[in-house]
Enzyme design. Structure first.
Site, PDB file in Angstrom:
ATOM      1  N   LYS B  26       0.834  -1.197   0.000  1.00  0.00           N
ATOM      2  CA  LYS B  26       0.000   0.000   0.000  1.00  0.00           C
ATOM      3  C   LYS B  26       0.876   1.257   0.000  1.00  0.00           C
ATOM      4  O   LYS B  26       0.679   2.159  -0.819  1.00  0.00           O
ATOM      5  CB  LYS B  26      -0.906  -0.017   1.249  1.00  0.00           C
ATOM      6  N   ARG B  96      -3.361   2.851   8.702  1.00  0.00           N
ATOM      7  CA  ARG B  96      -3.638   1.550   8.064  1.00  0.00           C
ATOM      8  C   ARG B  96      -2.363   0.725   7.971  1.00  0.00           C
ATOM      9  O   ARG B  96      -1.283   1.262   7.769  1.00  0.00           O
ATOM     10  CB  ARG B  96      -4.117   1.752   6.622  1.00  0.00           C
ATOM     11  N   GLY B 105      -8.170  -7.695   4.675  1.00  0.00           N
ATOM     12  CA  GLY B 105      -8.976  -7.777   5.894  1.00  0.00           C
ATOM     13  C   GLY B 105      -8.267  -8.362   7.087  1.00  0.00           C
ATOM     14  O   GLY B 105      -8.836  -8.469   8.170  1.00  0.00           O
ATOM     15  N   MET B 107      -5.529  -7.222   8.514  1.00  0.00           N
ATOM     16  CA  MET B 107      -4.782  -6.297   9.335  1.00  0.00           C
ATOM     17  C   MET B 107      -5.697  -5.159   9.766  1.00  0.00           C
ATOM     18  O   MET B 107      -6.749  -4.929   9.200  1.00  0.00           O
ATOM     19  CB  MET B 107      -3.614  -5.749   8.513  1.00  0.00           C
ATOM     20  N   ARG B 372      -3.427  -1.539  -6.310  1.00  0.00           N
ATOM     21  CA  ARG B 372      -2.556  -2.722  -6.230  1.00  0.00           C
ATOM     22  C   ARG B 372      -2.943  -3.658  -7.364  1.00  0.00           C
ATOM     23  O   ARG B 372      -4.047  -3.559  -7.907  1.00  0.00           O
ATOM     24  CB  ARG B 372      -2.711  -3.436  -4.886  1.00  0.00           C
ATOM     25  N   SER B 798      14.864 -41.981 -12.471  1.00  0.00           N
ATOM     26  CA  SER B 798      13.648 -41.242 -12.182  1.00  0.00           C
ATOM     27  C   SER B 798      13.612 -41.070 -10.668  1.00  0.00           C
ATOM     28  O   SER B 798      13.591 -42.055  -9.933  1.00  0.00           O
ATOM     29  CB  SER B 798      12.429 -42.012 -12.669  1.00  0.00           C
ATOM     30  N   GLY B 800      12.223 -40.812  -7.310  1.00  0.00           N
ATOM     31  CA  GLY B 800      10.970 -41.108  -6.617  1.00  0.00           C
ATOM     32  C   GLY B 800      11.012 -40.323  -5.318  1.00  0.00           C
ATOM     33  O   GLY B 800      11.387 -40.838  -4.272  1.00  0.00           O
ATOM     34  N   CYS B 865       9.317 -38.569 -10.566  1.00  0.00           N
ATOM     35  CA  CYS B 865       7.970 -39.125 -10.644  1.00  0.00           C
ATOM     36  C   CYS B 865       7.282 -39.137  -9.282  1.00  0.00           C
ATOM     37  O   CYS B 865       6.248 -39.739  -9.113  1.00  0.00           O
ATOM     38  CB  CYS B 865       7.993 -40.520 -11.259  1.00  0.00           C
ATOM     39  N   TYR B 885      12.828 -34.354 -17.706  1.00  0.00           N
ATOM     40  CA  TYR B 885      11.375 -34.268 -17.596  1.00  0.00           C
ATOM     41  C   TYR B 885      10.920 -34.325 -16.147  1.00  0.00           C
ATOM     42  O   TYR B 885      11.676 -34.748 -15.267  1.00  0.00           O
ATOM     43  CB  TYR B 885      10.696 -35.393 -18.402  1.00  0.00           C
TER      44      TYR B 885
END
Lengths: 932, 932
Positions: B26, B96, B105, B107, B372, B798, B800, B865, B885
């Site tokens: 803000k 504020r 909401g 704060m 914002r 791979s 796990g 994976c 991948y």
């Protein structure tokens, strides 16, 4: 071109003692003996490399080998003045295996090779000794038939087929079936030879090979083949010998111990391998060949007169009878004896170690067939090492380096209580010391199966053979009816530090009925028996044991080890009693005190259950308050026993469900005791159930979710510590938070412990007097990985390699029985990683943990408290990583002390080598010096 | 000296938009708006640094802050021409909070600060508006009493005490208790102010503070204090905002929306935050202050005429009534509306993003109080991003970078089947899109508890407040009686992508009876209800859902993401059906096909049980033969669905006991089916029991002890692959051996698979056509550590990361519920490591695995994976380590595609920065570039 054949003979040799990897132990020492002027029959060695080439080449030889073997034969022929296969003056050879590491009786041997119906006549002519000719021939056919042609008994209980044939020939010729072999005359032996050859033809459908060259290659194949025999594989597995090492083949001119009564064969030790006594010791047989001694078929005679007299006394034989029937070599062949004494002294001085020698006397001339560093029992090893230092033969470092740390087990474990009542049934030879107690079994298979079921067994055999090694390994002790101190059973048992009573001729074994009869006592399979391998006593039932003495030579070796080693050895102990035992074994503090074991006794378990059942903090604190008194007293006792030494106390570790009963009946008892409903107990127990408790709510996870537990334990520790400090004791508590995986966990628990400690130290006014540390167990892989974070809070690391191994491998110790034995069999694992630290995997995490921890806290204290802390190779690994200490169970403390000293010796010599050109050699290794 | 106060006003500012970390969102934007010429009331910002200083300093301020705040006040006074606390022309301020990340909401805020009995007279004189003066004063006392003095309702069900007092004053003065606030006259408001002050004195025992400076410091304390309020902590936990960030405090001159009917206050969005529609959108209230809009107490009016007409239509309000009672700002204040349009266009162009603005109109003049980047639903985010690229406002990379990958969940999960029969009970505002279906609960606490028990719930509230966020998080959807599109419920739900229907005024909620009445339908707690957040429909019971569309703007963003990303995205799929779904989501192959799931169906489970019960290899092979056909068909279906893409198939992984029943009744059924005794079944089940199955006999340990299983699976895989290859399909099988910890394990299993593969390829004559790989899952810490050994055999890795996380942390996923929630609460863990990959610990092992693996096999294919394969931060980590991948569940494939693209964008820009001076920038990161 690679040289596959190395010759020796007539004081010269292509090899030497340092070429043991290439020539095998036997081949290397045969070469060496030639070089130092010891009489050795000429021969040659086919290298271990060829064994590897042979297995890699699908059991084929490269063509050049044939040429080299031919040249080797020519070399022998030239020196011995005989010709292989010659009808007039034939050369006979022995073919023996010889690996890098001694594998007694494991490998195959063929003697008298080169005999056939023609050459036997040549031998008879050349020696003028017909009986000798046929005796050698029948031995050769028997041995070749067994070893090369595979003529074995069909089953364990069946007799050797050659024995059966021999008995028939004996009976047919008017002898008793069990008449001694030397009662057989030349014609009988000739008949026997023919009968053996017929047996082979009947069984195999082809003639016994008559071509000496064919015989030679058959024997070479058999030796290489024996490397991969099942029994050799089993033995190597037990001894940790790699398959790739291979065996060499030694082809050597025969000399004959069986050519008449001026001939003999024997085995000798420069010192007594059983007790280490520094006297020449050995056994021999007149008119016999080597295998007669080793196989234990005839009871051998002693080499020295003193030895012979001692033996006679032990066997209740009169001096007159001894002199007549069992004279010593010293008495029967004094000249040869003197030669032998010269040789043994020369060899021991040359090798600077006790030698185990084989010799043959042919026509009054001594020939050495083998020498090697002798196997010995642990007490003998200790005594010899200390004696040799005193004699100036070796240094302290050599003495310390020569003791196999694991073998100390034999010196540390209980022996039979000398004062205990015992019923001695009989006495055999004290073949391998120690106390063995177990149920009788009669076969190696049974021994293995019973052991697997958790039974302790004693293997009882008429005699043992290499096929029995697996069963011998499984047994607590071995009892044999036949065989001397150098019989198969005795040699193997001593090597393994296993109790053995051999040559116990009073016993009667019936394999079929599975009974053992000793005098009037008939025992059956499963009955208890006790063996004292140090006295030869065979006792009825279970005999109680007592603690061993830790003074004398053992104390001396330990003293030297302590002078040499650079890392401390602590113990894992949970009670004042254990702590005291460990101090006696030389522990320099406690590396792991598990507090949970204190919770199981009597009233305590009730309070811990009350805590578990409580619904809120108040309820838990109330129950914990009752435990506080007990814990404080426990810690006080331990601190007192370890006065002046650090004590590492681990806060509560196991999951809470370990404290509550699972069975409905016990739940009912608990409910009644706690005055609550069974349903509530059951509900709580169910709520505590975990799918994988090893990875569940335990360790510091408990202390974080129930900080009141940690607070109570810290209060107990520091109350005890403060009170004793006030009394003038030196208390050094090290509080260890278990199962930490993140620095935040440690921070949380440390804050609690520290707050309690500081408050109590202030309250007791022992500021500046009571010093303590707070650290953590590194037992979760993530802790090792993030050690640089964890060390910002931890003042010490103790590697909990049991759990670290479980998590790094993903192995639950409780569940691995279903696959790890198979993994060991299939060579997927070299060792059980719970016994020997896996340096490649788990060890890497340990290494990273040390490096990263010390990168942020250079004075971080580092130890290990997993079971690996007492395993020699793991201790050496810890030394190299710069550990401050290892911690192990009380009985393994001396093993760790010795291993730590050896690590320092080995490491210093390696580093001296590496740092030759530098000016200084720092004492302690830095972790970074170890390669990955 | 550190500057703690930054001023702004009159077109100048010490801060700017880039200082959001220091000034909060803000404060930074207030400064920025000044700089770009937007009318903003003067003020100053106390930095977030001060918040940290405040908490670290035991809630004390350094003395220099007072001086800086005084100077800040003087700055405002100078610009506004008023004096703080002045009796004639007093300056009033708002106080504020404003954190780095928006926390709607969460704060605290205090408006109209500086009023007391003296200054209120000054205000009345200065404005000539008595009612305004007292309205402001009563608002201030109420707000200050609530926020600073803590005058809250005692319990959830009790009314706000100020509300009660207000109702009394209304009734006393002849109004209805629920009369609108603007019906109250100046004397009534004066009376109300006094009553409020009395309420406070009665309750707190001291007078309401009259000194404006004291009021100001009280409010500053309250704002900083609100940072550590429970609700703020809960919100931050959910949003992953660190506590250390702190909040700033904005003190700003008041402008008044409540000074008369030429005054107003409102909230506006440059585009529609719910659907992304590119039209100006917002709500306002005449003669009101900001909190009236946000709190949702009065139903606000629309800003644009079009919006207003649409709203009226949806609410069945006639055009005449709308014009009279609910005119749009465009109609009621056309000049101010034009100013506002200018401002919004300027701001959106300046920030290049959709803005969420707050404004106040005082006497026909527009003041901006906040701007914002607006929160938006996922569909809105996608639409806006695509539109803005089309408009030339942003680049494709910016568009792709702007979508929160996790938010795609909303677009991917099912929506209500439009064709399904449904009973619409009523309609509210379509506050946050999506389909929500669950059981009714009426409190946040209940929502949390029911969710914990595994129930799906819909939270039904009259309106929500920040105290409800934890319950909102637990719910599938939120239904409120009051509140507009910018009400608390709507804003929070949209931020989380959770379905919400707000302002549903037809419903009647009785908290005490726990009932929800809609028309004649009375539903009670636990009844099922369905919410359509995209239409506002509230439906009875459970309504079926259908798949979402993946085309349009979503497809466009995905297309751009695919162009940008450098790593492939595969899916975890075990069936042809899943494989097809995943292809639709853009999966480029299968990264994990778990074969065990195929074993549970109907007949198959019988065969696998037959195999388990078999006593020998023959028995097992017989049973496996029956499974072969099924497995072959399964694989064929999967290969077909993935034609041309690689399919990674994992060999059998779970322990065998998962296939047999534990309960006696099921064991009886099994025994009957298999025609064997129950005892045998029970004995087998018992023998398979494990203490820690996670660390037991599973994975390749099964395949090694039962090689026939691996052989059967390999046969199924390659039979299917060969047959399809023959038919012309492109099949790329990758056989993955699970739970490998040593290279020897992989070698063992690879040999079996390879032999089967080569034999079948030859048999089917598809040599050179069928290409396959054999690799392993890296899921055991030891595998990552020894990856350089394992990669000598593995053609791919791979990771796990599920199991790897279990073992690296020592956490059993099944058992962590007892401590991980506590760990998250106590900040011992930042995230659940099973949801977000632990980069410091587990990630290190992954990194080592990649580095070491590629050190011996540079072309090693590397993937992931575990469930982390679909978690955005983990995907980014994988990108940086040079993975080929990631693989995740079908529904997460688009998330991973987007995250991978973002990783490439972020990484490229960082590396461009780092490598500025170098000539080339390699496309893919090497693992070694990542710091430890």
């Amino acid at each position: 071109m690679t040289q596959y054949v190395y010759t020796f003979g007539a004081g010269e040799a292509q090899g030497n003692a340092n070429m043991r990897n290439l020539l095998g132990g036997k081949g290397a020492n045969l070469a060496e003996m030639n070089k130092v002027g010891i009489p050795v029959p000429a021969g040659f060695t086919i290298t271990t490399e060829m064994c590897d080439v042979y297995y890699k080449g699908n059991c084929q030889y490269p063509p050049e080998l044939n040429v080299e073997v031919e040249n080797g034969l020519k070399h022998i022929e030239k020196i011995m003045g005989k010709k292989f296969g010659d009808k007039k003056n034939p050369l006979l050879v022995s073919v023996r295996s010889g690996a890098r590491a001694s594998m007694p009786g494991m490998m195959d041997t063929v003697l008298n090779l080169g005999l056939n119906d023609d050459t036997v006549q040549g031998i008879i002519k050349a020696t003028g000794n017909e009986r000798f000719g046929w005796d050698s021939y029948r031995r050769f056919v028997h041995m070749y038939g067994d070893v090369v042609l595979g003529m074995k008994p069909e089953s364990k209980t069946e007799k050797d087929p050659f024995e059966t044939v021999m008995e028939k020939v004996k009976v047919k010729n008017g002898l008793k079936a069990d008449a001694k072999d030397n009662e057989m005359t030349a014609p009988m032996l000739k008949e026997l030879t023919a009968a053996y050859k017929k047996l082979i033809k009947d069984k195999l459908g082809k003639e016994f090979p008559t071509d000496p060259k064919e015989q030679l290659w058959g024997a070479i194949n058999a030796v290489f083949g024996s490397w991969m025999s099942e029994r050799a594989i089993v033995y190597r597995k037990k001894e940790g010998i790699p398959d790739e090492w291979g065996t060499a083949v030694n082809v050597q001119s025969m000399v004959y111990g069986n050519m008449g009564n001026d001939c003999a064969t024997g085995v000798a030790f420069t010192r007594n391998p059983a007790d280490g006594d520094a006297h020449f010791y050995g056994e021999y047989l007149i008119n016999a060949q080597g295998e007669d001694v080793v196989a234990g078929i005839r009871t051998p005679q002693q080499i020295t007169k003193a030895g012979s007299q001692k033996w006679a006394k032990e066997n209740n034989i009169s001096e007159a009878k001894r002199k007549a029937e069992y004279p010593s070599l010293e008495e029967s062949m004094p000249n040869v004896y003197k030669q032998l004494v010269d040789v043994y002294k020369k060899l021991e001085a040359h090798y600077r170690d006790m030698q185990d020698m084989e010799f043959t006397i042919q026509g009054g001339k001594l020939w050495m067939l083998q020498t090697r560093n002798g196997k010995r029992t642990a007490p003998a090893a200790v005594k010899m090492a200390v004696d040799m230092v005193k004699e100036g033969l070796i240094t302290k470092e050599m003495a310390v380096g020569r003791i196999e740390p694991k073998s100390l087990d034999q010196l540390l474990h209980p022996i039979f209580d000398p004062k205990a009542p015992k019923k001695v049934l009989t006495k055999g030879l004290a073949a391998s010391p120690g106390a063995g107690c177990g149920r009788i079994v009669f076969s190696a298979e049974d021994a293995g199966e019973w052991k697997a079921k958790g039974e302790k067994v004693i293997l009882v055999r008429i005699e043992t053979s290499p096929e029995d090694v697996a069963g011998m390994d499984a047994a607590e002790g071995i009892l044999t009816q036949r065989g001397g101190m150098t019989s198969h059973a005795a040699v193997v048992a001593r090597g393994w530090g296993k109790c053995c009573v051999s040559g116990c001729s009073d016993i009667e074994i019936d394999y079929k009925k599975a009974t053992l009869k000793i005098g009037s006592t008939v025992m059956k399979q499963g009955d208890w028996i006790s063996l004292n391998g140090s006295t030869g006593e065979v006792m009825f039932g279970k005999v109680p044991t007592v603690e061993p003495s830790l003074a004398g030579d053992f104390g001396q070796i330990m003293k030297w080890a302590d002078e040499i080693r650079q890392i401390d050895v602590r113990t894992n102990a949970d009670s004042p009693k254990d702590a005291k035992v460990a101090r006696k074994f030389g522990a320099q503090g406690i590396g792991l005190c598990r507090t949970e074991h204190m919770f199981f006794d009597g009233e305590r378990i009730k309070h811990i259950r009350e805590m578990i059942l409580a619904d809120d903090v108040e309820g838990r604190e109330k129950a914990l308050k009752k435990l506080l008194k007990f814990q404080t007293d426990d810690f006080a006792g331990i601190f007192e026993a370890m006065n002046g030494y650090p004590v590492t106390i681990r806060t509560l570790d196991p999951p809470l469900h370990e404290f509550v009963p699972n069975e409905p009946e016990n739940q009912a008892i608990m409910a009644k005791e706690m005055k609550i409903s069974v349903e509530k107990v059951k509900a709580k127990v169910d709520s505590l159930h975990e799918a994988n408790p090893m990875l569940g709510h335990r360790g510091c996870r408990l202390g974080i979710t129930y900080p009141e537990i940690t607070r109570m334990q810290a209060t107990a520790i520091f109350t005890a510590a403060c009170e004793l400090t006030k009394k003038g004791l030196v208390v050094l508590p090290e509080v260890m938070i278990p199962l930490v995986g993140t620095v935040q966990e440690l921070r949380n628990q440390k804050a609690i412990v520290k707050e309690v400690a500081e408050t109590l130290i202030k309250k007791y006014k022992v500021e500046g007097k009571l010093h303590y540390k707070i650290g953590t167990m590194i037992e979760i892989p993530r802790a090792a990985i993030t050690a640089n974070q964890i060390a910002t809070e931890a003042e010490f690391f103790s590697f909990g390699t049991n759990d670290l191994t479980q998590m790094t491998f993903g192995y639950s110790r409780d569940d691995i029985a279903s696959f790890v034995p198979e993994y060991l069999n299939k060579k997927i694992l070299k060792n059980d990683p719970f016994q020997v630290l896996d340096q490649e995997g788990v060890g890497q995490l340990v290494r990273w943990g040390v490096e990263r921890g010390r990168s942020v806290r250079p004075d971080l204290k580092v130890g290990i408290c997993g079971e690996h802390g007492g395993e020699p190779s793991s201790v050496k690994f810890c030394h190299r990583l710069g550990f401050d200490y290892v911690s192990c169970s009380p009985f393994r403390v001396p093993i760790a002390r010795l291993a730590a000293a050896q690590a320092a010796i080995e490491h210093a010599s390696e580093r001296a080598e590496n740092l030759k050109l530098q000016n200084h050699t720092p004492i302690r290794a830095k972790a970074s010096e170890i390669e990955e």
